[in-house]
Scaffold this motif. Sequence first.
Motif, short mmCIF file in Angstrom:
data_model
loop_
_atom_site.label_atom_id
_atom_site.label_comp_id
_atom_site.label_asym_id
_atom_site.label_seq_id
_atom_site.Cartn_x
_atom_site.Cartn_y
_atom_site.Cartn_z
N UNK A 4 32.77 32.18 0.99
CA UNK A 4 31.82 33.17 0.49
C UNK A 4 31.94 34.48 1.24
N UNK A 5 30.99 35.38 0.98
CA UNK A 5 30.97 36.67 1.67
C UNK A 5 30.85 36.44 3.17
N UNK A 6 31.59 37.24 3.93
CA UNK A 6 31.51 37.08 5.38
C UNK A 6 30.13 37.53 5.87
N UNK A 7 29.64 36.96 6.97
CA UNK A 7 28.33 37.35 7.49
C UNK A 7 28.28 38.84 7.83
N UNK A 8 27.09 39.40 7.76
CA UNK A 8 26.92 40.83 8.00
C UNK A 8 27.43 41.23 9.38
N UNK A 9 27.16 40.41 10.41
CA UNK A 9 27.60 40.73 11.76
C UNK A 9 29.12 40.81 11.83
N UNK A 253 26.60 37.89 -4.72
CA UNK A 253 26.61 36.75 -3.80
C UNK A 253 25.47 36.88 -2.79
N UNK A 254 24.88 35.75 -2.48
CA UNK A 254 23.72 35.75 -1.60
C UNK A 254 22.42 35.80 -2.36
N UNK A 255 22.52 35.99 -3.68
CA UNK A 255 21.34 36.00 -4.53
C UNK A 255 20.44 37.20 -4.29
N UNK A 256 19.22 37.12 -4.82
CA UNK A 256 18.30 38.25 -4.72
C UNK A 256 17.84 38.44 -3.28
N UNK A 257 17.76 37.37 -2.48
CA UNK A 257 17.39 37.54 -1.08
C UNK A 257 18.47 38.34 -0.34
N UNK A 258 19.73 38.02 -0.62
CA UNK A 258 20.82 38.77 0.01
C UNK A 258 20.81 40.23 -0.42
N UNK A 259 20.52 40.48 -1.70
CA UNK A 259 20.49 41.85 -2.21
C UNK A 259 19.35 42.64 -1.58
N UNK A 260 18.20 42.02 -1.40
CA UNK A 260 17.07 42.70 -0.77
C UNK A 260 17.41 43.08 0.67
N UNK A 261 18.05 42.16 1.39
CA UNK A 261 18.45 42.44 2.77
C UNK A 261 19.44 43.62 2.81
N UNK A 262 20.44 43.60 1.93
CA UNK A 262 21.42 44.68 1.91
C UNK A 262 20.79 46.02 1.57
N UNK A 263 19.84 46.00 0.64
CA UNK A 263 19.13 47.22 0.29
C UNK A 263 18.40 47.80 1.50
N UNK A 348 12.13 37.68 5.68
CA UNK A 348 13.39 37.52 4.94
C UNK A 348 14.51 37.26 5.94
N UNK A 349 15.28 36.22 5.69
CA UNK A 349 16.39 35.88 6.58
C UNK A 349 17.62 36.72 6.27
N UNK A 350 18.50 36.83 7.27
CA UNK A 350 19.79 37.45 7.01
C UNK A 350 20.51 36.67 5.92
N UNK A 351 21.33 37.33 5.10
CA UNK A 351 22.02 36.62 4.01
C UNK A 351 22.84 35.45 4.52
N UNK A 352 22.67 34.32 3.88
CA UNK A 352 23.43 33.12 4.22
C UNK A 352 24.48 32.87 3.13
N UNK A 353 25.25 31.82 3.31
CA UNK A 353 26.25 31.45 2.31
C UNK A 353 25.57 31.21 0.96
N UNK A 354 26.13 31.77 -0.09
CA UNK A 354 25.56 31.60 -1.42
C UNK A 354 25.52 30.12 -1.79
N UNK A 355 24.45 29.74 -2.47
CA UNK A 355 24.28 28.35 -2.88
C UNK A 355 25.43 27.84 -3.75
N UNK A 356 26.08 28.75 -4.48
CA UNK A 356 27.15 28.32 -5.39
C UNK A 356 28.31 27.68 -4.64
#
Length: 362
Positions: A4-9, A253-263, A348-356
């Motif tokens: 999946x997408x690499x972690x933000x760090x 990727x990361x779903x809506x939680x991931x998108x909110x964090x990125x925003x 809200x947690x940092x984006x994790x691996x997408x459930x897919x």
Amino acid sequence: MKTGKIPEAVLKRSVLKQCQNTHPAVLQGAGSGSDCALILTAEKSAVSCSVHPAVLDTMKKVRFAIEHAVNNLACAGSEPEAVLLTVLLPENTEEAFLKEVMREAEAVCKELGIQIAGGHTEVNPAVMLPLLTVTALGAAPSGATTSKAIAPRATPSGEAASGAATSGVHGAGAMDSYLRAAGAQPGMDVLIAGTVAREGTALLAWAHEEELKKRFPADFVEQAESFGSSISILQAARVAMQCGAAALHDASQGGIFGALWELCEGAGCGLTADLRKIPIRQETIEICEYFGYNPYCLLSGGALLVVAPDGRRVEMELARHGITAAVIGKLTDSNDRILLNGEERRFLDRPAQDEIWKERGV
């Protein structure tokens, strides 16, 4: 590293920090939460570009790859015009497969009103599954070409907003019409256009059709499969821009939680949002519950995050165009990213691996 997408760090440490060279023509470059680059041409017009890859384990992902790349342009306020396609194929791939890929790509581009302008095709022994990389190109808003240096807006912690990276020669002040996360401000409304996890729901329904039809009515499963008919957010983005949106960000990727964090990362803001107001289909809820997946962390192509001074106005105009939308909260001037669910309050947690990625063969 995990799939999946690499972690933000890791992105910041091993990717973005290595991108040190600058060029005066690059108005908007790489940054966390920034999916689209803006490049000034010799004629002083500007071109937007974005890239999206896909493993073609199903032909349906040709559409997803093109629409994701084009969605990124739309979130920058740009009008898509063309795509470049790179197709890498395993040995022994039949020519008929390549022809089918290109026919599907041409059909999607025709729907979107864009052209396949070029690309590269290759058979390579290192490739195990067909790979498609889409580079989308578009015309940036006319207000994005003025030369004017500015500094990125600071976050509450004093650091520059990570989505606001510029060359240092042209900056946000040069791009009044070019939508970026850094254009969002505390106090603005956050809304979602479309419903979340549609893309992931469709992939699950396609992959497990027979199993799901033993548990749910056939028309229920078929409705879930139809979510994959399109994940384009072009119309929603255009409507939101006409209503004065300050920033747009598409969920993936990361779903809506991931998108909110990125925003929030790109805007340098905090967030307070109501989980119960997030638009989600019943098919998504029940299929995710069946497999034990979190729908808010599942592929959400087709959902658009909008930041606007008057979210209700945007919501009503989207509804007038037949687009589901809901104001879910506001940006804040703190570092906290808070989700409310009735009396419950959580961060809200940092984006994790997408459930897919818990799936195999999806």
